[in-house]
Design a protein around this motif. Structure first.
Motif, short mmCIF file in Angstrom:
data_model
loop_
_atom_site.label_atom_id
_atom_site.label_comp_id
_atom_site.label_asym_id
_atom_site.label_seq_id
_atom_site.Cartn_x
_atom_site.Cartn_y
_atom_site.Cartn_z
N VAL A 32 42.62 10.89 23.19
CA VAL A 32 43.61 9.96 23.73
C VAL A 32 43.28 8.53 23.32
O VAL A 32 44.18 7.74 23.01
N SER A 33 42.00 8.18 23.28
CA SER A 33 41.60 6.83 22.87
C SER A 33 42.00 6.56 21.42
O SER A 33 42.57 5.51 21.10
N TRP A 34 41.72 7.51 20.52
CA TRP A 34 42.11 7.36 19.13
C TRP A 34 43.63 7.34 19.00
O TRP A 34 44.19 6.61 18.17
N PHE A 35 44.31 8.14 19.83
CA PHE A 35 45.77 8.21 19.79
C PHE A 35 46.38 6.84 20.12
O PHE A 35 47.26 6.35 19.41
N PHE A 36 45.88 6.20 21.19
CA PHE A 36 46.39 4.88 21.56
C PHE A 36 46.05 3.84 20.49
O PHE A 36 46.83 2.93 20.22
N TYR A 37 44.87 3.97 19.90
CA TYR A 37 44.47 3.07 18.82
C TYR A 37 45.45 3.17 17.64
O TYR A 37 45.92 2.17 17.10
N LEU A 38 45.79 4.42 17.28
CA LEU A 38 46.71 4.63 16.17
C LEU A 38 48.12 4.16 16.50
O LEU A 38 48.84 3.65 15.63
N LEU A 39 48.54 4.30 17.75
CA LEU A 39 49.85 3.79 18.16
C LEU A 39 49.91 2.28 18.01
O LEU A 39 50.94 1.73 17.60
N CYS A 40 48.80 1.61 18.35
CA CYS A 40 48.76 0.15 18.20
C CYS A 40 48.81 -0.25 16.72
O CYS A 40 49.37 -1.30 16.38
N LYS A 41 48.24 0.57 15.86
CA LYS A 41 48.25 0.29 14.42
C LYS A 41 49.61 0.60 13.79
O LYS A 41 49.94 0.06 12.74
N HIS A 42 50.37 1.48 14.45
CA HIS A 42 51.66 1.90 13.89
C HIS A 42 52.75 1.79 14.96
O HIS A 42 53.15 2.81 15.55
N PRO A 43 53.23 0.58 15.22
CA PRO A 43 54.24 0.38 16.27
C PRO A 43 55.54 1.14 16.04
O PRO A 43 56.24 1.46 16.99
N ASP A 44 55.86 1.43 14.78
CA ASP A 44 57.08 2.21 14.52
C ASP A 44 56.96 3.63 15.06
O ASP A 44 57.92 4.19 15.61
#
Length: 210
Positions: free
Chosen positions: A135-147
């Protein structure tokens, strides 16, 4: 980590550990002991003398034994309480309402406390760190890819039919198997997160002490 432990504990035992707010004093002691025991066990990779320390019951191994005692006492107490609860169910309790994993094992007439403790701790060890890391990596990736974040948010809104001013409680109440089946893009994003950042590159768990 605390939020994940709360969730895993709810699934396994049907009990609110309340680790985020730490209002449950006994639960907070258990959480601290569980985390310390895992950390000490992981450090064995770098401590060539841990077996000697365990034999002499000194240093980190003495601390590990003390923490495992706290963990065991807490889990055994909860298992005993769950057995008593299931033996004297409320009048309005309907069959099939026991959703937690421990209750299902008890329904299968599994009553050996040590076996049930091992089941509880194995599910906790398997579910806590792996889920929290993913989940931590998932939120990190969401922040990197706002689309991608926008697409997932849109899919969740469409699947649950919540409005923009809905509360988190209203959203959570609408998340079930049916709505989750509609969240295929979310599933794909989580799967890609696991591909990029596997949750279990190394297994180091407290049960090696047992």
């Amino acid at each position: 980590m605390k939020a994940t432990l709360d969730s895993v504990f709810k699934v396994i035992l049907g009990i609110d550990l309340d680790g985020l707010s730490r209002t449950y004093e006994e639960g907070a002691r258990f959480t601290d002991a569980f985390d310390k025991a895992n950390a000490i066990t992981s450090f064995r990779y770098a401590d060539f003398f841990w077996k000697i320390k365990r034999f002499l019951n000194i240093g980190s191994e003495a601390e590990l034994r003390k923490n495992i005692k706290v963990v065991d006492e807490f889990v055994y107490k909860l298992i005993k309480g769950k057995i008593e609860q299931l033996n004297t169910p409320p009048v309005d309790l309907q069959p099939g309402k026991k959703e937690d994993i421990l209750s299902r094992f008890l329904e299968l007439k599994e009553t050996d406390p040590k076996y049930l403790r091992d089941i509880v701790l194995n599910f906790m060890i398997a579910g806590k760190d792996t889920t929290a890391t993913t989940v931590s990596w998932f939120f990190y990736l969401l922040c990197k890819h706002p689309d991608i974040q926008e697409k997932i948010a849109k899919e969740i809104i469409e699947a649950t039919q919540v409005s923009s001013n809905s509360s988190i409680e209203e959203l959570a109440a609408r998340v079930n198997e049916e709505t989750l089946d509609k969240m295929q893009y979310l599933h794909a994003a989580l799967s890609e997160t696991l591909r990029l950042y596997p949750a279990v590159p190394v297994v180091s768990t407290m049960h090696k002490q047992r």
